[in-house]
Every structure is written in structure tokens, then in C-alpha cells.
Design an enzyme around this catalytic site. Structure first.
Site, PDB file in Angstrom:
ATOM      1  N   ASP A  89      46.872  -1.997  40.082  1.00 44.07           N
ATOM      2  CA  ASP A  89      47.919  -2.399  41.090  1.00 44.07           C
ATOM      3  C   ASP A  89      48.882  -2.863  41.267  1.00 44.07           C
ATOM      4  O   ASP A  89      48.936  -3.969  41.535  1.00 44.07           O
ATOM      5  CB  ASP A  89      46.987  -1.737  42.139  1.00 44.07           C
ATOM      6  CG  ASP A  89      47.197  -1.326  43.372  1.00 44.07           C
ATOM      7  OD1 ASP A  89      48.900  -1.529  44.046  1.00 44.07           O
ATOM      8  OD2 ASP A  89      46.775  -1.225  44.090  1.00 44.07           O
TER       9      ASP A  89
ATOM     10  N   HIS B 288      47.869   1.978  42.043  1.00 42.15           N
ATOM     11  CA  HIS B 288      47.357   2.596  43.295  1.00 42.15           C
ATOM     12  C   HIS B 288      47.575   3.683  43.367  1.00 42.15           C
ATOM     13  O   HIS B 288      47.702   4.249  44.489  1.00 42.15           O
ATOM     14  CB  HIS B 288      48.495   1.789  43.549  1.00 42.15           C
ATOM     15  CG  HIS B 288      48.871   2.493  45.406  1.00 42.15           C
ATOM     16  ND1 HIS B 288      47.642   1.032  45.861  1.00 42.15           N
ATOM     17  CD2 HIS B 288      49.508   2.169  46.099  1.00 42.15           C
ATOM     18  CE1 HIS B 288      47.906   0.914  47.346  1.00 42.15           C
ATOM     19  NE2 HIS B 288      48.833   1.760  47.624  1.00 42.15           N
TER      20      HIS B 288
ATOM     21  N   SER C  75      45.248   2.461  50.529  1.00 45.46           N
ATOM     22  CA  SER C  75      47.077   1.788  50.885  1.00 45.46           C
ATOM     23  C   SER C  75      46.922   1.474  52.632  1.00 45.46           C
ATOM     24  O   SER C  75      45.825   1.351  53.279  1.00 45.46           O
ATOM     25  CB  SER C  75      48.044   2.409  50.593  1.00 45.46           C
ATOM     26  OG  SER C  75      49.539   1.376  49.987  1.00 45.46           O
TER      27      SER C  75
END
Length: 280
Positions: free
Chosen positions: A225, A258, A147
Site C-alpha cells: 500500500d 490500497h 481507508s
């Protein structure tokens, strides 16, 4: 000087958590290191992992389950914290995606943040410290992240391919100039001049390069996600790689979200990818 905060025997090696005074940050910083048993016989390759928003130096080591494979491959794993702690900048804890836990792996230029929020330079300081104090082969560093940390890993590698010989990412913020997380961070840390943002945008950096990593880049992205459409933009980075003639393996996985269950599932692939690219 490194201070060992705590350590644990782990897969024949040792999992350590360190504290040290940082020149770049101007404050004490923490990082973690998994040191495989092979390091007792000589220097080993080292793989930096940059974590995402709200994470610390503990998150990856506790949640990813990477040490088993790193022990097999003889890889040292290094995970820094994600921001300064204790800078006491007004407003630094007001939101989860800016300030504490959200340093975005850049060097801030706005006056309020510029003294302590220097995570780009800090990672290189840490790399030099690790090379000096731990049994690593300084010619064999790789980098990956998740991320915000995927953004950091890509930009650091693209800016310094002479230092990082391999790079991969999980669900990276691949075009931060285009997304809310990135625009908030860049405007806050770097100001309103969007030209200054380009040096920390992997998609923009890649578009100006020519095959910086001939052996390829690996990215995994979950299609479940919730941040994919609004924040991540892997397709923009994919297009930039085509322009730069950069080999890219971008794997899209149905249902995965995620979080760290996603990372656990594919972390072995990433470690083996780096081990192959860092082989002497």
C-alpha cells in the site's frame, strides 16, 4: 421517505440504490442496500460499509464482490455516500481529499462547513432510517470500512459500542491526527484546536477505553500500500489496543495495495467475522 433509484436481482436477493431527504445534511442523500433473500422471512443483521476518499454509495457494491457471501450468511449490506452532494460550499470540489467525496465521517464545526458536512450524525440518522424502513434487526448492527471509511468505522464503533456490535476495517486511516490526510480534514472541518480532533481519532479514542469489543477487532493491511507509511499508521492503533486490553487481529499482507482487488481478496473473511459476532 425512501425513493428507490434502481434495483437489481442479485444472488437470490435484491441490490437497491436509494435516495432520501436527510435531516442532518439538509440535502438529498443516496445509499445502497443489498437485501438478502432471508429478509423475506424476518429481520436480518445489517452491516454498514463506509467507503474511502472519492467513493460513492455505488463503489463497494460494484467493486467488492461482497453480495455472494452476504446472501449465504443472510447479512444486509448498507453503503452510504461519502459526503454531501450539492452543498455548493465554496472550494468543496477543489481537492480530491477534502470536501466532496471526503466528508471524513465527522460533524464539521467550522462555520463554512457546519451546515451540511455532518457525516457522523448522518450515519446515525441513516441507521435509524434503515431500522424503520428496511427488514433489519436493529439490535444487530455491525460496521466496517476502507481507508477514510475505515477511520469512520473505527471511530463510530468506539464511540457507540452500544449500537455497533462488531467492527472491522481495511487499511484504515488509524491515527488521523498524525497524518496529512487527517490533519487537512480536521483543521478544515474542525479548526485548529487539536483537542477537538481527538473525538474522531481511533487511536486516541482507543487509548482511553477498556476492552470495548471483547470479541475482537479485525483489520487487514496491505504491505504494498503506497499510503501505508505516510497516512495510515496501523501500528499506532495496535499500540493503543494493547493499552486498552482490546483484542485486535491486524493482518499484514505482502504485495497487496490500497485498492479494491485487496478488498475483494479479504472481504469474505470480514463478512464471516461480522456474522459470527452478530449471531443472535
Amino acid at each position: 421517505m425512501l425513493e428507490i433509484v434502481n434495483e437489481h436481482a442479485c444472488f437470490g436477493g435484491v441490490q437497491r440504490f436509494y435516495r432520501h431527504d436527510s435531516r442532518e445534511i439538509g440535502l438529498p442523500m443516496r445509499f445502497s442496500a443489498f437485501i438478502p433473500a432471508q429478509a423475506a422471512q424476518g429481520p436480518v443483521p445489517a452491516l454498514f460499509y463506509l467507503a474511502g476518499l472519492t467513493c460513492t454509495e455505488e463503489t463497494f457494491m460494484v467493486k467488492a464482490g461482497a453480495q455472494r457471501v452476504a446472501a449465504e450468511l443472510g447479512l444486509m449490506l448498507i453503503a452510504p455516500d461519502t459526503s454531501p452532494r450539492g452543498a455548493n460550499v465554496d472550494g468543496e470540489s477543489d481537492s480530491w481529499d477534502f470536501g466532496v467525496g471526503a466528508g471524513f465521517y465527522l460533524d464539521a464545526t467550522e462555520a463554512k462547513w457546519a451546515r451540511h458536512y455532518r457525516m457522523y450524525s448522518y450515519i446515525h440518522e441513516l441507521r435509524e432510517l434503515v431500522a424503520r424502513e428496511l427488514p433489519v434487526d436493529a439490535q444487530r448492527f455491525g460496521i466496517f470500512g476502507h481507508s477514510m471509511g475505515g477511520h469512520g468505522a473505527l471511530t463510530m464503533a468506539l464511540k457507540r459500542p452500544d449500537v455497533f456490535r462488531s467492527v472491522s476495517a481495511f487499511a484504515p486511516i488509524a491515527a488521523p491526527s498524525q497524518c496529512p490526510w487527517g490533519r487537512k480534514a480536521f483543521s478544515g472541518y474542525l479548526g485548529q484546536d487539536t483537542a477537538a480532533w481527538a473525538q474522531y481519532d481511533a487511536t486516541l479514542l482507543m487509548a482511553g477505553l477498556n476492552t470495548p469489543f471483547p470479541a475482537g477487532i479485525l483489520i487487514d493491511q496491505g504491505l504494498g500500500d503506497k499510503f501505508l507509511a505516510e497516512q495510515l499508521y496501523p501500528e499506532a492503533f495496535e499500540a493503543a489496543c494493547r493499552t486498552a486490553a482490546q483484542p485486535l487481529t491486524l493482518r499484514r499482507h505482502a504485495d497487496y495495495d490500497h485498492g479494491y482487488y485487496f478488498i475483494q481478496t479479504f472481504v469474505e473473511d470480514h463478512l464471516r467475522f461480522h456474522a459470527q459476532n452478530l449471531a443472535a
